[in-house]
Design a protein around this motif. Sequence first.
Motif, short mmCIF file in Angstrom:
data_model
loop_
_atom_site.label_atom_id
_atom_site.label_comp_id
_atom_site.label_asym_id
_atom_site.label_seq_id
_atom_site.Cartn_x
_atom_site.Cartn_y
_atom_site.Cartn_z
N UNK A 7 0.88 -1.17 0.00
CA UNK A 7 0.00 0.00 0.00
C UNK A 7 0.92 1.22 0.00
N UNK A 64 7.23 -0.23 5.18
CA UNK A 64 8.11 0.60 6.01
C UNK A 64 9.29 1.17 5.24
N UNK A 96 10.01 1.91 10.71
CA UNK A 96 9.45 0.66 11.24
C UNK A 96 7.93 0.60 11.09
N UNK A 97 7.34 1.56 10.36
CA UNK A 97 5.91 1.47 10.08
C UNK A 97 5.62 2.24 8.79
N UNK A 98 4.33 2.36 8.48
CA UNK A 98 3.93 2.94 7.20
C UNK A 98 4.58 4.31 6.97
N UNK A 126 4.59 6.42 10.39
CA UNK A 126 3.80 6.13 11.58
C UNK A 126 4.68 5.77 12.79
N UNK A 180 1.76 8.48 15.53
CA UNK A 180 1.87 8.44 14.08
C UNK A 180 2.07 9.83 13.48
N UNK A 206 -3.62 2.09 -2.90
CA UNK A 206 -3.64 0.70 -2.49
C UNK A 206 -3.21 -0.20 -3.65
N UNK A 237 5.56 -5.73 11.14
CA UNK A 237 6.48 -5.76 10.00
C UNK A 237 6.16 -6.86 9.00
N UNK A 256 -0.33 -4.65 9.51
CA UNK A 256 -0.85 -3.33 9.81
C UNK A 256 0.23 -2.43 10.38
N UNK A 257 -0.12 -1.22 10.72
CA UNK A 257 0.89 -0.23 11.09
C UNK A 257 1.31 -0.24 12.55
N UNK A 258 0.61 -0.98 13.39
CA UNK A 258 0.93 -0.91 14.81
C UNK A 258 2.09 -1.84 15.16
N UNK A 299 -7.77 0.43 11.20
CA UNK A 299 -6.76 0.84 12.18
C UNK A 299 -7.27 1.99 13.04
N UNK A 339 -5.34 -6.84 4.31
CA UNK A 339 -5.85 -5.47 4.49
C UNK A 339 -6.53 -5.06 3.18
#
Lengths: 330, 432
Positions: free
Chosen positions: A19, A38, A59-61, A77, A101, A322, B74, B79-81, B302, B346
């Motif tokens: 995404x 990431x 480490x995230x989006x 994020x 975030x 997406x 990861x 998801x992002x959390x 989310x 997702x």
Amino acid sequence: MTADPNNLKVIKEISRRDILFSVATLNESEVLVGSSDSNVHRMNAQDEKAEVSELSGHTSYVTGLELVGDQLVSGAYDGKLKWWDLEKKAEIRSIDAHSKWIRRIELSHNGKFLATVSDDMVCRVWDATNGNVVHELKGHQTTTPNNFPSMLYCCAFSQDDRFLATSDRVGHVVIWDLHSGKEVRTIETPDMYTWDPKARIHSIGGVRSLAFSPDSKQLVVGGMGHVGNIDHLGGKSLVEIFNWEKGERLHQLADDSYKGLVERLVFHPSGKWFIAAGGDHAGFVKCINADTGETIRDSKTSTHIHDIRLKDQQGKLITVGHGKIVLWQL
Amino acid sequence: MSKRRNWFCGSEEHRISRRGFLGTAAATAGSMSALNLLREPALAAELKKQDKRVILLWLAGGASQLETWDPKPRRPTGGPFAAIPTSVPGIHISELMPKMARCMDDTAIIRSLNTKDGSHGGAARMMHLGRRDEATVQFPDLGAVLARELGSRDSKVPDNVSFYTATEGRGNAVGQAGFLGARYLPMSLTTNSRPEDLARLESISDLEHKQRHELRELLSNRFIEYRHSNSLRSHNEAYSRVRGLMSSDKLFDISEEPQSIRERYGPSLFAEQCLIARRLVEAGTPFVKVSRAWWDSHGQNFETHLELVSELDHVMSVLLDDLKQRGLLENTMVVTLSEFGRTPQINASLGRDHFASAWSCTLSGCGIKGGMVYGATDEDGQTVKDGEIDAGDLFATIYMALGIDPHSEYYVGSRPIPLVHEEASAVTEVLA
């Protein structure tokens, strides 16, 4: 050649497994995209194979990308802002910018400042070259009226870089004087937020996009109209155009044809029209007359759009979302 | 698995005399030698059940296991959390639950439910009953069984209370007493956190009300003297409890709680109902269901979970802490359960859809070995790779933890019906 909304058409689609939340353009062919994996991916969008190289460290989006001179700044994020040397594919600087975030980063038009907004409900303005904090702007509530965490979604600089607008989950918009760091105006857009107190007891919506007109007189605000079943993005895409200095809403554009969130708003340099893009399960791109609020040209896309870049001189638009990068001719 | 026959024959007479005996036994427990009672295994088991309670936090609509108890950071599905460590080394949960992370010692996470049904209606019924109704048999749900097994006949408090004040999904989660009869149906609160019409009419004095009650009881007892109807008995029992239930009205009034306690729980409806649940179990109510709707996050999963998990994290941790401080957690089990989880995939609305193949629930407190994880899913959360269980296994575990033999039987006519389906077995690893 400049962009003309009447020419809007897709010229290329690139499918992806991830995404894509953000995009920056290096030149006519190379783009950088911020991904759900990431990483920041650098790719040649013109090549059929579109070979990809990565900048990894978040480490995230990765939700925001801006080019500052020959460096790239990314926000994610994970709350971090990172400066990258694109030649060496190396991280130059990493800052713990926010405790939650980072939803969006924006570069001022003169290229000197970066603004970041985060779910910690703080907007920070940074010196874009050295990463020092210039302003810390706190004008949004940390919780919604129903005691749930609020979210600070987006920000936008005025063309003259005198003002910065920020907006949150409940439809509260603040316009800040960038010189003093003070609030100069607030605008409420309650139609952008749905709180369901009875059936589902939670909320959806928020102001997801902002853009000042080139003369800085108009502020365009994007989100989604009221939703019955908030399990889905089932509301009409919604744009409101304000004369922000008077606090006067000039147009409310609730589109029956397109559902979902208006994720991005970008003005054409002429100020005559702007682009709104976003979506629900699918996506849309709309070119809207800034004076009348009428749609000049619109197009459906196969997936939700999270970010766009308009290359006016080339008459090109790039949208990412997406599982898809789409190149458009305007 | 061996199936043991319960000592209790299931007849009404036997049940009444058993409860009568146990009531006497409990009342005189201080003076009697406990050893004498415990020589009889069946009676020991019965005593073990006394004062056990359950609070079910029903996360209606399907909470995401990936944003709560089984994070996959990861991974493309994650998801992002982020995942955060907990007070128990080696156990990580979603970063949305920092408060629960600090108090995992009393909680067992089950990450290996495969319940196969991804429809709200059918799945919600199954996760209330532990199995599916048969064409000729309606089974009692968890609340009804526990009201029957853990409740006492002369209790002055309701023995099965259900909060479901949202409207979405309520029809899927209604109480069902099945063949146990209306006596064990929940007191259902659907519009308010306090029962309506429970207070005595101001136009009737307490004495008049008592006299009316006694007259009704006299006439009713004469009426059923030569009749054999479970339905009549059931309604009579319900009536006989009216005055007790009326006196329990104040349990639903959280203004009777100190302000500091109310502030600890917080201002949300879910929080207030969990505080009432604590008041009810403290007063002796054996089963309370607090339903939190609506977790059905097909779009913006989310952000929905950011709202709802944050609330769950706070309220659940405060509830467990409150129960523990009052010495109630040892005898009170707190269960978090949905009808299913949510897809690892997702979707294009940043949502997750219905997913019953590999999802999670938790058990805390009474009879549960806390600070542990049972079962595991694969690296993307697509399948159960270890310790797969179904709804019946989960119910068997709950019953066993409460000191109830899950394979004991009720009788419908002459047909013996075990509490759980025949293949079900308890997850002994999570039992204390």
